[in-house]
Design a protein around this motif. Structure first.
Motif, PDB file in Angstrom:
ATOM      1  N   LEU A   1       0.836  -1.206   0.000  1.00 34.66           N
ATOM      2  CA  LEU A   1       0.000   0.000   0.000  1.00 34.66           C
ATOM      3  C   LEU A   1       0.867   1.251   0.000  1.00 34.66           C
ATOM      4  O   LEU A   1       0.616   2.195  -0.758  1.00 34.66           O
ATOM      5  N   ASP A   2       1.900   1.274   0.822  1.00 35.25           N
ATOM      6  CA  ASP A   2       2.784   2.438   0.889  1.00 35.25           C
ATOM      7  C   ASP A   2       3.435   2.710  -0.467  1.00 35.25           C
ATOM      8  O   ASP A   2       3.559   3.870  -0.896  1.00 35.25           O
ATOM      9  N   ASN A   3       3.854   1.651  -1.150  1.00 31.22           N
ATOM     10  CA  ASN A   3       4.489   1.822  -2.458  1.00 31.22           C
ATOM     11  C   ASN A   3       3.515   2.383  -3.490  1.00 31.22           C
ATOM     12  O   ASN A   3       3.869   3.245  -4.301  1.00 31.22           O
ATOM     13  N   MET A   4       2.287   1.892  -3.466  1.00 27.04           N
ATOM     14  CA  MET A   4       1.303   2.375  -4.429  1.00 27.04           C
ATOM     15  C   MET A   4       0.925   3.823  -4.141  1.00 27.04           C
ATOM     16  O   MET A   4       0.766   4.635  -5.058  1.00 27.04           O
ATOM     17  N   LEU A   5       0.808   4.166  -2.856  1.00 21.25           N
ATOM     18  CA  LEU A   5       0.512   5.549  -2.513  1.00 21.25           C
ATOM     19  C   LEU A   5       1.677   6.461  -2.877  1.00 21.25           C
ATOM     20  O   LEU A   5       1.480   7.584  -3.369  1.00 21.25           O
ATOM     21  N   ALA A   6       2.905   5.978  -2.650  1.00 24.42           N
ATOM     22  CA  ALA A   6       4.086   6.779  -2.979  1.00 24.42           C
ATOM     23  C   ALA A   6       4.145   7.088  -4.466  1.00 24.42           C
ATOM     24  O   ALA A   6       4.616   8.157  -4.874  1.00 24.42           O
ATOM     25  N   ALA A   7       3.672   6.163  -5.289  1.00 24.15           N
ATOM     26  CA  ALA A   7       3.658   6.398  -6.734  1.00 24.15           C
ATOM     27  C   ALA A   7       2.713   7.528  -7.110  1.00 24.15           C
ATOM     28  O   ALA A   7       2.844   8.132  -8.176  1.00 24.15           O
ATOM     29  N   LEU A   8       1.751   7.831  -6.221  1.00 22.11           N
ATOM     30  CA  LEU A   8       0.856   8.973  -6.429  1.00 22.11           C
ATOM     31  C   LEU A   8       1.365  10.221  -5.721  1.00 22.11           C
ATOM     32  O   LEU A   8       0.702  11.264  -5.735  1.00 22.11           O
ATOM     33  N   GLY A   9       2.521  10.105  -5.062  1.00 19.50           N
ATOM     34  CA  GLY A   9       3.054  11.232  -4.307  1.00 19.50           C
ATOM     35  C   GLY A   9       2.437  11.369  -2.935  1.00 19.50           C
ATOM     36  O   GLY A   9       2.506  12.434  -2.315  1.00 19.50           O
ATOM     37  N   LEU A  10       1.836  10.273  -2.429  1.00 16.49           N
ATOM     38  CA  LEU A  10       1.172  10.292  -1.120  1.00 16.49           C
ATOM     39  C   LEU A  10       1.972   9.495  -0.102  1.00 16.49           C
ATOM     40  O   LEU A  10       2.759   8.614  -0.454  1.00 16.49           O
ATOM     41  N   SER A  11       1.738   9.784   1.182  1.00 18.08           N
ATOM     42  CA  SER A  11       2.469   9.093   2.235  1.00 18.08           C
ATOM     43  C   SER A  11       1.682   9.146   3.531  1.00 18.08           C
ATOM     44  O   SER A  11       0.884  10.070   3.746  1.00 18.08           O
ATOM     45  N   ARG A  12       1.932   8.180   4.408  1.00 18.43           N
ATOM     46  CA  ARG A  12       1.366   8.259   5.750  1.00 18.43           C
ATOM     47  C   ARG A  12       2.367   8.903   6.719  1.00 18.43           C
ATOM     48  O   ARG A  12       2.112   8.992   7.923  1.00 18.43           O
ATOM     49  N   GLN A  13       3.512   9.324   6.207  1.00 19.99           N
ATOM     50  CA  GLN A  13       4.499  10.037   7.011  1.00 19.99           C
ATOM     51  C   GLN A  13       4.113  11.512   7.108  1.00 19.99           C
ATOM     52  O   GLN A  13       3.201  11.984   6.440  1.00 19.99           O
ATOM     53  N   ALA A  14       4.845  12.257   7.932  1.00 16.37           N
ATOM     54  CA  ALA A  14       4.544  13.672   8.135  1.00 16.37           C
ATOM     55  C   ALA A  14       4.665  14.447   6.831  1.00 16.37           C
ATOM     56  O   ALA A  14       5.553  14.192   6.020  1.00 16.37           O
ATOM     57  N   GLY A  15       3.746  15.382   6.631  1.00 18.49           N
ATOM     58  CA  GLY A  15       3.756  16.178   5.422  1.00 18.49           C
ATOM     59  C   GLY A  15       2.501  17.016   5.333  1.00 18.49           C
ATOM     60  O   GLY A  15       1.632  16.954   6.212  1.00 18.49           O
ATOM     61  N   PRO A  16       2.361  17.815   4.277  1.00 20.92           N
ATOM     62  CA  PRO A  16       1.164  18.645   4.114  1.00 20.92           C
ATOM     63  C   PRO A  16      -0.061  17.774   3.842  1.00 20.92           C
ATOM     64  O   PRO A  16       0.061  16.664   3.308  1.00 20.92           O
ATOM     65  N   PRO A  17      -1.255  18.243   4.197  1.00 22.55           N
ATOM     66  CA  PRO A  17      -2.465  17.404   4.068  1.00 22.55           C
ATOM     67  C   PRO A  17      -2.752  16.922   2.658  1.00 22.55           C
ATOM     68  O   PRO A  17      -3.303  15.841   2.476  1.00 22.55           O
ATOM     69  N   GLU A  18      -2.369  17.707   1.645  1.00 21.73           N
ATOM     70  CA  GLU A  18      -2.651  17.267   0.274  1.00 21.73           C
ATOM     71  C   GLU A  18      -1.787  16.096  -0.147  1.00 21.73           C
ATOM     72  O   GLU A  18      -2.089  15.417  -1.134  1.00 21.73           O
ATOM     73  N   ARG A  19      -0.718  15.814   0.592  1.00 21.95           N
ATOM     74  CA  ARG A  19       0.151  14.677   0.296  1.00 21.95           C
ATOM     75  C   ARG A  19       0.028  13.574   1.341  1.00 21.95           C
ATOM     76  O   ARG A  19       0.809  12.626   1.352  1.00 21.95           O
ATOM     77  N   GLN A  20      -0.953  13.718   2.201  1.00 21.68           N
ATOM     78  CA  GLN A  20      -1.111  12.796   3.314  1.00 21.68           C
ATOM     79  C   GLN A  20      -2.351  11.917   3.145  1.00 21.68           C
ATOM     80  O   GLN A  20      -3.266  12.235   2.375  1.00 21.68           O
ATOM     81  N   VAL A  21      -2.371  10.819   3.888  1.00 26.53           N
ATOM     82  CA  VAL A  21      -3.541   9.954   3.950  1.00 26.53           C
ATOM     83  C   VAL A  21      -3.894   9.710   5.410  1.00 26.53           C
ATOM     84  O   VAL A  21      -3.038   9.784   6.291  1.00 26.53           O
ATOM     85  N   PHE A  22      -5.154   9.466   5.651  1.00 25.03           N
ATOM     86  CA  PHE A  22      -5.585   8.902   6.934  1.00 25.03           C
ATOM     87  C   PHE A  22      -6.113   7.516   6.625  1.00 25.03           C
ATOM     88  O   PHE A  22      -6.937   7.346   5.728  1.00 25.03           O
ATOM     89  N   ILE A  23      -5.627   6.519   7.355  1.00 20.77           N
ATOM     90  CA  ILE A  23      -5.960   5.118   7.071  1.00 20.77           C
ATOM     91  C   ILE A  23      -6.764   4.534   8.221  1.00 20.77           C
ATOM     92  O   ILE A  23      -6.397   4.690   9.395  1.00 20.77           O
ATOM     93  N   ALA A  24      -7.850   3.882   7.897  1.00 19.67           N
ATOM     94  CA  ALA A  24      -8.702   3.254   8.906  1.00 19.67           C
ATOM     95  C   ALA A  24      -9.275   1.963   8.335  1.00 19.67           C
ATOM     96  O   ALA A  24      -9.164   1.680   7.144  1.00 19.67           O
ATOM     97  N   HIS A  25      -9.883   1.181   9.199  1.00 15.54           N
ATOM     98  CA  HIS A  25     -10.567  -0.044   8.805  1.00 15.54           C
ATOM     99  C   HIS A  25     -12.061   0.100   9.089  1.00 15.54           C
ATOM    100  O   HIS A  25     -12.463   0.829  10.002  1.00 15.54           O
TER     101      HIS A  25
END
Length: 259
Positions: A130-154
């Motif tokens: 999941l992290d790799n696929m999100l990174a390919a979109l320029g997204l991350s669950r690490q610290a960063g601006p909200p437009e590059r961030q995700v919130f993950i839940a179940h």
């Protein structure tokens, strides 16, 4: 989407195909999704907060309490919840993680063994994918601006014993928590990963039929795709999952441009 050399290499490792940036209508046609796109760009299918056939009955008073919770109160409520039998076998409740005002929200099915042990969403090999696929979109669950961030839940906050399918009661007790998380995050795009998340958020149809369309959950554009654990078992579907992520990205760009 403009992809740098690093992302291209990452996607090649994932085994997903690439295409040059194109209008979403062309992307949909290339993916065999003709009819999913309206003249203005995206057709949002308003499925409401819950598909009627999948929505379990819930206690109204408890829903009202949850709907007024802030982040700290909600976290305490989730981690200490004993409303259904799933609490008896859990090691840790999996509240969720990420930027609390992220533009993207990733919603998975139920926690697995590794998530239960650590109390974190999408860990282990599935989390790495999941992290790799999100990174390919320029997204991350690490610290960063909200437009590059995700919130993950179940959808569920506790692991069902022995991987059994959740009951309607399980879903009924967890649904208000997820709805409150969506309300607090106020994401601009939801990615529903796996059949259980797809059915609850988008409609009671097979996952394959729910793909290729932009749905609406609690007023938020929602795209359905495969669960990362499934993709580990069925790597040939990684390309389809990448199609879904690109559709979500294009839909978010279209709605952001209209603001």
């Amino acid at each position: 989407m403009d992809l740098g050399e690093r992302r291209v290499a990452m996607l090649a490792e994932l085994g997903v195909r690439l295409w040059p940036r194109a209008p979403i209508a062309e992307v949909a046609e290339a993916a065999g999704l003709a009819g999913a796109v309206a003249p203005l760009g995206i057709r949002v299918e308003a499925t409401g907060g819950e598909p009627a056939s999948a929505a379990p009955a819930r206690a109204t008073a408890r829903d009202a309490d949850t709907a007024s919770m802030d982040w700290p109160t909600l976290r305490v409520a989730v981690t200490g919840c004993t409303a259904c039998g799933l609490c008896e076998g859990r090691t840790k409740a999996v509240f969720g993680a990420g930027h609390e005002r992220a533009h993207w929200m990733i919603i998975g099915e139920a926690p697995g063994d590794e998530e239960d042990a650590r109390g974190e969403p999408f860990v282990g090999k599935a989390g790495q994918l999941l992290d790799n696929m999100l990174a390919a979109l320029g997204l991350s669950r690490q610290a960063g601006p909200p437009e590059r961030q995700v919130f993950i839940a179940h959808v569920l906050k506790c692991r069902p014993p022995k991987g059994r399918n959740p009951s309607r009661e399980d879903l009924a007790q967890c649904a208000p928590f997820l709805e409150r998380q969506v309300a607090l995050v106020r994401p601009r795009m939801i990615l529903a990963m796996g059949r259980l998340a797809a059915v609850l958020l988008a409609g009671d149809e097979p996952l394959g039929r729910l793909r290729g369309r932009v749905h609406s959950y609690l007023g938020v554009p929602t795209v359905v795709t495969y669960d990362p654990a499934y993709l580990l078992r069925n790597p040939t579907d990684k390309a389809r999952a990448w199609d879904d992520l690109c559709m979500a990205h294009e839909a978010l760009q279209a709605t952001s441009g209209a603001d």
